[in-house]
Design a protein around this motif. Structure first.
Motif, PDB file in Angstrom:
ATOM      1  N   LYS A  16       0.815  -1.227   0.000  1.00  0.00           N
ATOM      2  CA  LYS A  16       0.000   0.000   0.000  1.00  0.00           C
ATOM      3  C   LYS A  16       0.845   1.272   0.000  1.00  0.00           C
ATOM      4  O   LYS A  16       0.348   2.347  -0.291  1.00  0.00           O
ATOM      5  N   LEU A  17       2.089   1.131   0.410  1.00  0.00           N
ATOM      6  CA  LEU A  17       2.911   2.341   0.570  1.00  0.00           C
ATOM      7  C   LEU A  17       3.351   2.900  -0.769  1.00  0.00           C
ATOM      8  O   LEU A  17       3.666   2.146  -1.696  1.00  0.00           O
ATOM      9  N   SER A  18       3.408   4.222  -0.844  1.00  0.00           N
ATOM     10  CA  SER A  18       3.846   4.850  -2.093  1.00  0.00           C
ATOM     11  C   SER A  18       5.313   5.263  -1.966  1.00  0.00           C
ATOM     12  O   SER A  18       5.869   5.290  -0.873  1.00  0.00           O
ATOM     13  N   VAL A  19       5.895   5.585  -3.087  1.00  0.00           N
ATOM     14  CA  VAL A  19       7.299   6.018  -3.093  1.00  0.00           C
ATOM     15  C   VAL A  19       7.487   7.016  -4.229  1.00  0.00           C
ATOM     16  O   VAL A  19       6.657   7.081  -5.143  1.00  0.00           O
ATOM     17  N   LEU A  20       8.527   7.792  -4.154  1.00  0.00           N
ATOM     18  CA  LEU A  20       8.838   8.819  -5.163  1.00  0.00           C
ATOM     19  C   LEU A  20       7.703   9.840  -5.278  1.00  0.00           C
ATOM     20  O   LEU A  20       7.325  10.241  -6.372  1.00  0.00           O
ATOM     21  N   LYS A  21       7.148  10.232  -4.128  1.00  0.00           N
ATOM     22  CA  LYS A  21       6.014  11.163  -4.147  1.00  0.00           C
ATOM     23  C   LYS A  21       6.432  12.608  -3.858  1.00  0.00           C
ATOM     24  O   LYS A  21       5.593  13.463  -3.641  1.00  0.00           O
ATOM     25  N   GLY A  22       7.727  12.837  -3.776  1.00  0.00           N
ATOM     26  CA  GLY A  22       8.185  14.199  -3.515  1.00  0.00           C
ATOM     27  C   GLY A  22       7.999  15.088  -4.738  1.00  0.00           C
ATOM     28  O   GLY A  22       7.428  14.675  -5.747  1.00  0.00           O
ATOM     29  N   THR A  23       8.502  16.305  -4.634  1.00  0.00           N
ATOM     30  CA  THR A  23       8.436  17.238  -5.754  1.00  0.00           C
ATOM     31  C   THR A  23       9.826  17.314  -6.385  1.00  0.00           C
ATOM     32  O   THR A  23      10.751  17.866  -5.789  1.00  0.00           O
ATOM     33  N   ALA A  24       9.938  16.711  -7.552  1.00  0.00           N
ATOM     34  CA  ALA A  24      11.252  16.636  -8.202  1.00  0.00           C
ATOM     35  C   ALA A  24      11.595  17.970  -8.859  1.00  0.00           C
ATOM     36  O   ALA A  24      10.854  18.429  -9.725  1.00  0.00           O
ATOM     37  N   PRO A  25      12.701  18.602  -8.471  1.00  0.00           N
ATOM     38  CA  PRO A  25      13.094  19.841  -9.149  1.00  0.00           C
ATOM     39  C   PRO A  25      13.673  19.533 -10.531  1.00  0.00           C
ATOM     40  O   PRO A  25      13.985  18.386 -10.823  1.00  0.00           O
ATOM     41  N   GLU A  26      13.806  20.571 -11.332  1.00  0.00           N
ATOM     42  CA  GLU A  26      14.468  20.417 -12.631  1.00  0.00           C
ATOM     43  C   GLU A  26      15.906  19.974 -12.414  1.00  0.00           C
ATOM     44  O   GLU A  26      16.579  20.478 -11.501  1.00  0.00           O
ATOM     45  N   PHE A  27      16.378  19.047 -13.229  1.00  0.00           N
ATOM     46  CA  PHE A  27      17.799  18.681 -13.193  1.00  0.00           C
ATOM     47  C   PHE A  27      18.237  18.380 -14.619  1.00  0.00           C
ATOM     48  O   PHE A  27      17.702  17.472 -15.256  1.00  0.00           O
ATOM     49  N   ASP A  28      19.190  19.161 -15.094  1.00  0.00           N
ATOM     50  CA  ASP A  28      19.713  18.957 -16.442  1.00  0.00           C
ATOM     51  C   ASP A  28      21.149  18.467 -16.324  1.00  0.00           C
ATOM     52  O   ASP A  28      22.072  19.260 -16.109  1.00  0.00           O
ATOM     53  N   PRO A  29      21.366  17.154 -16.450  1.00  0.00           N
ATOM     54  CA  PRO A  29      22.721  16.615 -16.267  1.00  0.00           C
ATOM     55  C   PRO A  29      23.730  17.243 -17.226  1.00  0.00           C
ATOM     56  O   PRO A  29      24.912  17.364 -16.887  1.00  0.00           O
TER      57      PRO A  29
END
Ligand SMILES: Cc1cc2nc3c(=O)[nH]c(=O)nc-3n(C[C@H](O)[C@H](O)[C@H](O)COP(=O)(O)O)c2cc1C
Length: 223
Positions: A16-29
């Motif tokens: 039931k648990l979720s993951v990767l639910k944060g707010t991902a900022p822009e990242f340009d490698p």
């Protein structure tokens, strides 16, 4: 049977648990700075500004003389051209591991930003003055506990802890600038640093820095 019930309950909770639910900022490698220290600084400051809880907590992984890995959470003390610094007692399990095999990996996870950073390489002791400054800046309780000199040993009699803490208090009262010989600051001098920007669609962005003499090779990795 009891094991089965625990396992069933735990397994269904896990599903039931979720993951990767944060707010991902822009990242340009492709626009990443030349050094991993610089990118870590940028990511770390954003983590602080974004209210990531305890962003300076990191997992330190070591290997013992017997080849077995061991990992625990520690606090990051500094990052500079020498590497990622932390301070510990050489008498602890991690201290013994590093004496036997002076290599380590560090892992940071900042769920609010869906970011992970991995650092690995040889571990080198900082000059004693760095360890002394770290120890002297510690809160009194932390100093007292370090002066019990028993971290990672079996704990059988709680009253021994009170006695050891009282002894430590007396030691510190009579010598306020006492720094125990076994207090050591180390730097992980990275030969590899990987920045991982998670994505809910699993198109994670990964950028690995590899030390090549005086510069860093940047390589993007498949998710
Ligand atoms: C958030 C957090 C911060 C910690 N900070 C330290 C620390 O600065 N120094 C330390 O010795 N242990 C710290 N610990 C405890 C370590 O994880 C570990 O239990 C302890 O160092 C003994 O590890 P060892 O037996 O492998 O040597 C911290 C634990 C957590 C969860």
């Amino acid at each position: 049977m009891a094991d089965q019930l625990v396992s069933d309950g735990l397994r269904s909770e896990l599903r039931k648990l979720s993951v990767l639910k944060g707010t991902a900022p822009e990242f340009d490698p492709s626009a990443a700075p030349e050094s991993p220290m610089e990118l870590f600084g940028e990511w770390f400051m954003l983590a602080v500004r974004s209210g990531v809880r305890e962003p300076h907590a990191m997992t330190l992984s070591t290997v013992g003389a017997d080849g077995r890995p061991s990992a625990r959470v520690l606090i990051l003390k500094d990052v500079d051209s020498a590497g990622w610094h932390f301070a510990i007692s050489t008498l602890s399990r991690k201290g013994c591991d590093l004496a036997a095999r002076p290599f380590a990996a560090l892992t940071f996870y900042w769920p609010e930003l869906v970011r992970q950073v991995r650092v690995s390489g040889p571990v080198v002791a900082d000059p004693p003055a760095v360890a002394a400054a770290d120890f002297l800046a510690r809160p009194e309780g932390s100093k007292q506990m370090a002066l019990t000199r028993r971290q990672s040993q079996p704990f059988d009699r709680p009253e021994e802890l009170d006695e050891a803490l009282e002894h430590a208090r007396q030691e510190l009262n009579s010598t306020p600038d006492l720094v125990p010989d076994e207090w050591c600051s180390y730097a992980v001098r990275p030969d590899e640093v990987e920045f991982w920007q998670g994505d809910p669609q699993r198109r994670h962005q990964r950028l690995r820095y590899t030390a090549t003499g005086n510069s860093w090779l940047r390589t993007r990795l498949w998710p």
